[in-house]
Design a protein around this motif. Sequence first.
Motif, PDB file in Angstrom:
ATOM      1  N   SER A 180      -5.944  14.182   6.876  1.00 51.49           N
ATOM      2  CA  SER A 180      -5.050  13.154   6.325  1.00 51.49           C
ATOM      3  C   SER A 180      -5.362  11.783   6.925  1.00 51.49           C
ATOM      4  N   GLY A 196      -7.207   9.182   4.582  1.00 51.99           N
ATOM      5  CA  GLY A 196      -6.569   8.544   3.424  1.00 51.99           C
ATOM      6  C   GLY A 196      -6.814   9.324   2.147  1.00 51.99           C
ATOM      7  N   LEU A 197      -6.358   8.718   1.020  1.00 53.97           N
ATOM      8  CA  LEU A 197      -6.509   9.367  -0.278  1.00 53.97           C
ATOM      9  C   LEU A 197      -7.680   8.769  -1.058  1.00 53.97           C
ATOM     10  N   SER A 223      -2.597  -1.598  -5.191  1.00 54.50           N
ATOM     11  CA  SER A 223      -3.738  -2.371  -5.684  1.00 54.50           C
ATOM     12  C   SER A 223      -3.545  -2.723  -7.164  1.00 54.50           C
ATOM     13  N   ASN A 236      -0.651  12.358  13.164  1.00 50.56           N
ATOM     14  CA  ASN A 236      -1.359  11.095  12.878  1.00 50.56           C
ATOM     15  C   ASN A 236      -0.683  10.218  11.833  1.00 50.56           C
ATOM     16  N   GLY A 253       0.842  -1.206   0.000  1.00 55.44           N
ATOM     17  CA  GLY A 253       0.000   0.000   0.000  1.00 55.44           C
ATOM     18  C   GLY A 253       0.867   1.242   0.000  1.00 55.44           C
ATOM     19  N   ALA A 287       0.625  -0.595   4.801  1.00 55.19           N
ATOM     20  CA  ALA A 287      -0.188   0.626   4.835  1.00 55.19           C
ATOM     21  C   ALA A 287      -1.401   0.386   3.947  1.00 55.19           C
ATOM     22  N   LEU A 288      -1.895  -0.864   4.008  1.00 61.78           N
ATOM     23  CA  LEU A 288      -3.025  -1.244   3.146  1.00 61.78           C
ATOM     24  C   LEU A 288      -4.329  -0.705   3.699  1.00 61.78           C
ATOM     25  N   ASP A 289      -5.205  -0.383   2.795  1.00 63.04           N
ATOM     26  CA  ASP A 289      -6.587  -0.110   3.152  1.00 63.04           C
ATOM     27  C   ASP A 289      -7.098  -1.318   3.965  1.00 63.04           C
ATOM     28  N   ARG A 348      -5.072  -1.517  -9.501  1.00 62.87           N
ATOM     29  CA  ARG A 348      -5.147  -0.272 -10.293  1.00 62.87           C
ATOM     30  C   ARG A 348      -3.745   0.261 -10.588  1.00 62.87           C
ATOM     31  N   SER A 349      -2.822   0.030  -9.653  1.00 60.78           N
ATOM     32  CA  SER A 349      -1.481   0.633  -9.755  1.00 60.78           C
ATOM     33  C   SER A 349      -0.414  -0.362 -10.212  1.00 60.78           C
ATOM     34  N   THR A 361       1.398   3.575  -2.091  1.00 64.03           N
ATOM     35  CA  THR A 361       0.977   4.790  -2.800  1.00 64.03           C
ATOM     36  C   THR A 361       0.070   5.697  -1.976  1.00 64.03           C
ATOM     37  N   GLY A 362      -0.490   5.189  -0.861  1.00 64.17           N
ATOM     38  CA  GLY A 362      -1.482   5.952  -0.090  1.00 64.17           C
ATOM     39  C   GLY A 362      -0.839   6.962   0.852  1.00 64.17           C
ATOM     40  N   THR A 363      -1.664   7.586   1.686  1.00 63.56           N
ATOM     41  CA  THR A 363      -1.196   8.622   2.612  1.00 63.56           C
ATOM     42  C   THR A 363      -0.113   8.072   3.547  1.00 63.56           C
ATOM     43  N   VAL A 364      -0.375   6.916   4.145  1.00 68.94           N
ATOM     44  CA  VAL A 364       0.583   6.329   5.083  1.00 68.94           C
ATOM     45  C   VAL A 364       1.749   5.698   4.316  1.00 68.94           C
TER      46      VAL A 364
HETATM   47  P1  NAP Z   1      -5.084   5.287   1.579  1.00 67.71           P
HETATM   48  O1  NAP Z   1      -4.482   6.635   1.365  1.00 67.71           O
HETATM   49  O2  NAP Z   1      -6.459   5.041   1.104  1.00 67.71           O
HETATM   50  O3  NAP Z   1      -4.095   4.179   0.930  1.00 67.71           O
HETATM   51  C1  NAP Z   1      -4.460   2.830   0.830  1.00 67.71           C
HETATM   52  C2  NAP Z   1      -3.369   2.024   0.132  1.00 67.71           C
HETATM   53  O4  NAP Z   1      -3.858   0.657   0.023  1.00 67.71           O
HETATM   54  C3  NAP Z   1      -3.025   2.467  -1.293  1.00 67.71           C
HETATM   55  O5  NAP Z   1      -1.657   2.250  -1.532  1.00 67.71           O
HETATM   56  C4  NAP Z   1      -3.865   1.530  -2.153  1.00 67.71           C
HETATM   57  O6  NAP Z   1      -3.314   1.340  -3.459  1.00 67.71           O
HETATM   58  C5  NAP Z   1      -3.762   0.255  -1.357  1.00 67.71           C
HETATM   59  N1  NAP Z   1      -4.857  -0.677  -1.647  1.00 67.71           N
HETATM   60  C6  NAP Z   1      -6.191  -0.435  -1.612  1.00 67.71           C
HETATM   61  N2  NAP Z   1      -6.896  -1.564  -1.951  1.00 67.71           N
HETATM   62  C7  NAP Z   1      -5.970  -2.520  -2.203  1.00 67.71           C
HETATM   63  C8  NAP Z   1      -6.036  -3.882  -2.625  1.00 67.71           C
HETATM   64  N3  NAP Z   1      -7.204  -4.495  -2.833  1.00 67.71           N
HETATM   65  N4  NAP Z   1      -4.881  -4.551  -2.805  1.00 67.71           N
HETATM   66  C9  NAP Z   1      -3.684  -3.966  -2.596  1.00 67.71           C
HETATM   67  N5  NAP Z   1      -3.543  -2.659  -2.206  1.00 67.71           N
HETATM   68  C10 NAP Z   1      -4.668  -1.960  -2.015  1.00 67.71           C
HETATM   69  O7  NAP Z   1      -5.092   4.931   3.133  1.00 67.71           O
HETATM   70  P2  NAP Z   1      -4.124   5.488   4.290  1.00 67.71           P
HETATM   71  O8  NAP Z   1      -4.706   6.665   4.959  1.00 67.71           O
HETATM   72  O9  NAP Z   1      -2.732   5.541   3.764  1.00 67.71           O
HETATM   73  O10 NAP Z   1      -4.253   4.318   5.368  1.00 67.71           O
HETATM   74  C11 NAP Z   1      -3.607   3.056   5.190  1.00 67.71           C
HETATM   75  C12 NAP Z   1      -3.927   2.158   6.377  1.00 67.71           C
HETATM   76  O11 NAP Z   1      -3.400   2.764   7.560  1.00 67.71           O
HETATM   77  C13 NAP Z   1      -5.424   1.990   6.614  1.00 67.71           C
HETATM   78  O12 NAP Z   1      -5.666   0.691   7.059  1.00 67.71           O
HETATM   79  C14 NAP Z   1      -5.731   3.042   7.684  1.00 67.71           C
HETATM   80  O13 NAP Z   1      -6.856   2.722   8.444  1.00 67.71           O
HETATM   81  C15 NAP Z   1      -4.459   3.001   8.507  1.00 67.71           C
HETATM   82  N6  NAP Z   1      -4.096   4.246   9.211  1.00 67.71           N
HETATM   83  C16 NAP Z   1      -4.175   5.453   8.589  1.00 67.71           C
HETATM   84  C17 NAP Z   1      -3.769   6.598   9.272  1.00 67.71           C
HETATM   85  C18 NAP Z   1      -3.825   7.977   8.671  1.00 67.71           C
HETATM   86  O14 NAP Z   1      -3.589   8.951   9.419  1.00 67.71           O
HETATM   87  N7  NAP Z   1      -4.107   8.138   7.366  1.00 67.71           N
HETATM   88  C19 NAP Z   1      -3.287   6.491  10.565  1.00 67.71           C
HETATM   89  C20 NAP Z   1      -3.214   5.232  11.167  1.00 67.71           C
HETATM   90  C21 NAP Z   1      -3.609   4.120  10.469  1.00 67.71           C
HETATM   91  P3  NAP Z   1      -3.828   2.177  -4.761  1.00 67.71           P
HETATM   92  O15 NAP Z   1      -3.126   3.513  -4.714  1.00 67.71           O
HETATM   93  O16 NAP Z   1      -3.383   1.335  -5.894  1.00 67.71           O
HETATM   94  O17 NAP Z   1      -5.304   2.305  -4.648  1.00 67.71           O
END
Ligand code: NAP
Length: 358
Positions: free
Chosen positions: A179, A182-183, A40, A327, A13, A86-88, A42-43, A15-18
Motif C-alpha cells: 500500500s 499508492g494506487l 487530478s 504505513n 488527492g 495526499a497528492l502524488d 482525470r477525476s 481518491t488515492g491510497t492515503v
Molecule cells: P496515490 O494512491 O497514487 O494517490 C495520489 C493522489 O494524487 C490521487 O488522489 C490522485 O488523483 C492525485 N493526483 C495525482 N496527480 C495529480 C495532479 N496532477 N493534480 C491533482 N491531483 C493529482 O498515492 P498515495 O499512496 O495515496 O500517496 C499520496 C502521497 O502520500 C504521496 O506523495 C506519497 O509519497 C505520500 N505517502 C504515501 C504513503 C503510503 O503508505 N501510501 C505513506 C506516506 C506518504 P487521481 O485519482 O485523480 O489520479
Amino acid sequence: MSTPSKIPVAVLGATGTVGQRFIALLDSHPWFEVAAVTASQRSEGKAYREAASWIQASPMPAEIRERVLRPTVPEAVAGCPLVFSALDARAADHLEAPFAEAGHLVVTNARSHRLDPDVPLMVAEVNPDHLGLLDTQSWPGGIIANPNCSTIGLVLALKPLVQAFGVRRLHVVSLQAISGAGLPGISSYQILDNLIPRIPGEEEKLESEPRKIFGRFSEGGIEPYPIAVSAQCNRVPVVDGHTLCVSVELGRKASEEEILKVWREYRSEAQRLLLPSAPQRPIHVLEGDDHPQPRLHRDLEGGMAASVGRLRSCPLLDYKFVTVSHNTVRGAAGGALLLAELAAAQGKIPGVAVPATS
Ligand code: NAP
C-alpha cells in the motif's frame, strides 16, 4: 449533516491510497469535517464514488459518496483553513505552496517540502517544538510536513533512546507493504512469491529525515542531530504495515532493562493534551520472541501505535530490534491528523479558535 462548530477541512488527492484513509479517519472526527475534496484532472467533476477505487475495509462514508471532486487550486477550497495533502509528490511539488500563499495551513504527506529549512518535519510525539518553525515561514498560511512512512515508525521507536542515551549510528533494513506504493500500485505478478530489493528514493529519505526530526530547534531554524543512518529498503507482499529491522549504536552504554523501561514509559505532549487521534501509548513493547508482525500488530490503537520487540545485543553495534507501524495510518493520514490536532490545540490554524482538548 454539517456540524457548524467543526473546522471545515479539504483533502487534496482524496481518491488515492492515503486520501481514502483521510476520508475514512475524518468520518466522525470530533474537531474536523470534510468540506472539499480534490484530485487530478482525470477525476475532476466526477462524484467521489465514481472516481475513487475504494480499497478501505470500512464502507465509503455516506456524506462523501456524491461529493464532486474539485480542481486542486486554492479557490476550490475557500472556507477551509486547514488542508490535508495526499497528492502524488510530482503534483505536490508545484500545487501545495499556492495553498499556503492563499492563507491555508497545509499538512502534507508528500516529500516535496520536507527538507525546506523553514518547514517543520514532524511526528507529534517526537518533535512537537518544531511547530515553532511555522512562525518563520513567509506565507500567510503555512506548511507542515509528515515524514516518510518508514521514517515515522523509525523515529517513534528511536525517540526514547535518543532522549535517554543518544543514538550515534544505525543500520536499518525495511520490509515495506504494497500500500506504500499508492494506487494502482505494484502488479501482483511482480510482488507475489517475491520481494523487490529497491524502492526508489526511499533509502535517501530514511537516511536524511531523522537528522532534521531529532534536530535542535532554535529561533534561526533546525540544527541537525548528528546521527548516521544506513538504510536498505525492500517491498514485500504485505498489504499494510512496514517492518524495520534496526541495529543501533547508543551515545552511552545502557542495559536492556533501561531500554525497555524508556520505551514502556514514553509519553508526549500529544498524550498529555488527549488529542483525539493520539494513541494512549505511542510505543508498545511486545514480549513474544517472534513479534512484532505486520498482520498482527499494525492495527494497535487504531493503527496509531508503533510496536517494538526482539531487543537483543548486536555484535556490530550495541543493540538490535524490530519495529512495525501502519504505513497509511500512523505513517500517513493518521499521523497528519494528529499533527493538525496539535497545531489546532496550539492555535496555529489561521483564524481558528483553539478547540477544547478533552
Ligand atoms: P496515490 O494512491 O497514487 O494517490 C495520489 C493522489 O494524487 C490521487 O488522489 C490522485 O488523483 C492525485 N493526483 C495525482 N496527480 C495529480 C495532479 N496532477 N493534480 C491533482 N491531483 C493529482 O498515492 P498515495 O499512496 O495515496 O500517496 C499520496 C502521497 O502520500 C504521496 O506523495 C506519497 O509519497 C505520500 N505517502 C504515501 C504513503 C503510503 O503508505 N501510501 C505513506 C506516506 C506518504 P487521481 O485519482 O485523480 O489520479
